[in-house]
Design a protein around this motif. Structure first.
Motif, PDB file in Angstrom:
ATOM      1  N   GLN A  10     -13.009 -22.707   0.013  1.00 11.00           N
ATOM      2  CA  GLN A  10     -12.545 -23.567   1.101  1.00 11.00           C
ATOM      3  C   GLN A  10     -11.534 -24.590   0.574  1.00 11.00           C
ATOM      4  OE1 GLN A  10     -15.698 -24.892   3.923  1.00 11.00           O
ATOM      5  NE2 GLN A  10     -14.819 -26.913   3.658  1.00 11.00           N
ATOM      6  N   ARG A  11     -11.865 -25.173  -0.586  1.00 11.22           N
ATOM      7  CA  ARG A  11     -10.968 -26.168  -1.172  1.00 11.22           C
ATOM      8  C   ARG A  11      -9.621 -25.531  -1.538  1.00 11.22           C
ATOM      9  NH1 ARG A  11     -10.645 -28.548  -6.411  1.00 11.22           N
ATOM     10  NH2 ARG A  11     -12.035 -26.925  -7.145  1.00 11.22           N
ATOM     11  N   MET A  12      -9.675 -24.303  -2.087  1.00  4.43           N
ATOM     12  CA  MET A  12      -8.435 -23.608  -2.439  1.00  4.43           C
ATOM     13  C   MET A  12      -7.601 -23.301  -1.196  1.00  4.43           C
ATOM     14  SD  MET A  12      -9.807 -20.911  -5.279  1.00  4.43           S
ATOM     15  CE  MET A  12     -10.004 -21.437  -7.000  1.00  4.43           C
ATOM     16  N   PHE A  69      -7.593 -24.867   1.733  1.00  2.00           N
ATOM     17  CA  PHE A  69      -7.010 -26.097   2.272  1.00  2.00           C
ATOM     18  C   PHE A  69      -5.828 -26.536   1.417  1.00  2.00           C
ATOM     19  CE2 PHE A  69     -11.287 -27.649   4.192  1.00  2.00           C
ATOM     20  CZ  PHE A  69     -11.192 -26.670   5.157  1.00  2.00           C
ATOM     21  N   HIS A  70      -5.986 -26.422   0.107  1.00  5.85           N
ATOM     22  CA  HIS A  70      -4.914 -26.825  -0.795  1.00  5.85           C
ATOM     23  C   HIS A  70      -3.653 -26.000  -0.537  1.00  5.85           C
ATOM     24  CE1 HIS A  70      -3.113 -28.286  -4.560  1.00  5.85           C
ATOM     25  NE2 HIS A  70      -2.697 -27.055  -4.723  1.00  5.85           N
ATOM     26  N   LEU A  71      -3.834 -24.676  -0.445  1.00  7.83           N
ATOM     27  CA  LEU A  71      -2.679 -23.808  -0.195  1.00  7.83           C
ATOM     28  C   LEU A  71      -2.027 -24.160   1.144  1.00  7.83           C
ATOM     29  CD1 LEU A  71      -3.902 -20.250  -1.297  1.00  7.83           C
ATOM     30  CD2 LEU A  71      -2.343 -21.784  -2.510  1.00  7.83           C
TER      31      LEU A  71
END
Lengths: 198, 198
Positions: free
Chosen positions: B26-28, B30-32
């Motif tokens: 999820q964090r990846m 959102f980052h992308l």
């Protein structure tokens, strides 16, 4: 001697992911090539499609594939309540764990002048126009309990006040199931100053 | 309420990467989406291209974009010396840190009957045919210093012996710069039993 061009490029590209350095990128690349070719192809398609189709909701800045997200386009959600959060993950956490039926506004960050994040980066002009049309009765501040989160809450509260909306802040204190002994000092002092009639 | 379909699919797809659970995925994602759209597109292309074009070298099983890898197709590399390693990363480590000028054989794993990894999964029939043509004079065993690594080395040594090739094992002992006091017991006892005339 170096890896083949396609492999070098794959390792390099994986480093755009947060928390992935060159060693992890190499391990990920080998894993995909040795054991997950099918998963790799699925990943490539999913990333490409998401980069092309995921946008921000025009009303609340949540990630969505359409103009408006599922919540903003749901007529049964209470448009008079707006919960302001820092990230899309916060929306998910609230949706999964509370019975909140209002709408959201996602800042996608928090005020941090040092990092160049000011009110316009947080889309506060969009929130201002939602407040300006008079339909919002209460703004619920659910930004993080950090220095930047508090500063951001303060800023949003001022904005809401200018438009005569009610303002509340989610409660901070001892977590449910938490032993007083192990709670950090900031939380405990917050729990005392925020005590309520029983 | 759930994330939009494209975002849900992206988070799900990122979980094929090793060590990535649902929170990191999820964090990846959102980052992308928030900060690395360009990097995301590059990642999608790099993964897709690598899945399509990276294959294993016909002679040594190293990753390559062609039939033979750069090392196996380099006539100046000594074909009489074959260093047997577990992974492509080991080849890179040896290339970067030693002056070894022979060739390699990459097992892409180690013998582990419990996990269903036997000689054929390690491509040992390819190694056997390289040994059978008589050009290999020395097999250098550089598998890991683990139980499976040792068992694998033993198996490869037997194979080399059948074809009258010389066999050596890379040295194990106290690491350079290591203080005896802090070296683990297995390494220290190995260093004693493997002592050499000074």
């Amino acid at each position: 001697m170096a890896f083949s061009p396609a492999l070098t490029r794959l390792i390099d590209a994986l480093r755009v992911l947060p928390g992935v350095g060159s060693k992890s990128a190499q391990r990920m690349a080998f894993h995909l090539l040795q054991r997950e070719r099918e998963g790799g192809r699925y990943l490539a398609q999913a990333v490409e499609q998401a980069m092309a189709s995921v946008q921000h909701c025009k009303a609340c800045r949540m990630f969505t594939d359409s103009e408006l997200c599922d919540i903003c386009s749901n007529e049964r959600r209470d448009a008079t309540l707006v919960c302001v959060v820092e990230s899309p993950a916060d929306v998910m956490a609230i949706e999964q764990n509370t019975d909140f039926t209002g709408r959201y506004f996602v800042l996608l960050g928090r005020l941090s002048p040092i990092d160049g994040v000011g009110p316009s980066e947080l889309g506060l002009d969009i929130l201002r126009s939602r407040l300006a049309d008079g339909s919002v009765e209460e703004v619920i501040l659910a930004t993080g309990a950090t220095v930047e989160g508090e500063a951001t809450a303060q800023y949003v509260a001022d904005l809401a006040r200018q438009h005569d909306a009610g303002i509340s802040r989610i409660a901070h204190g001892v977590p449910i199931g938490g032993e007083l002994e192990y709670v950090d000092s900031g939380t405990l002092s917050q729990a005392f100053s925020g005590r309520r009639p029983f």
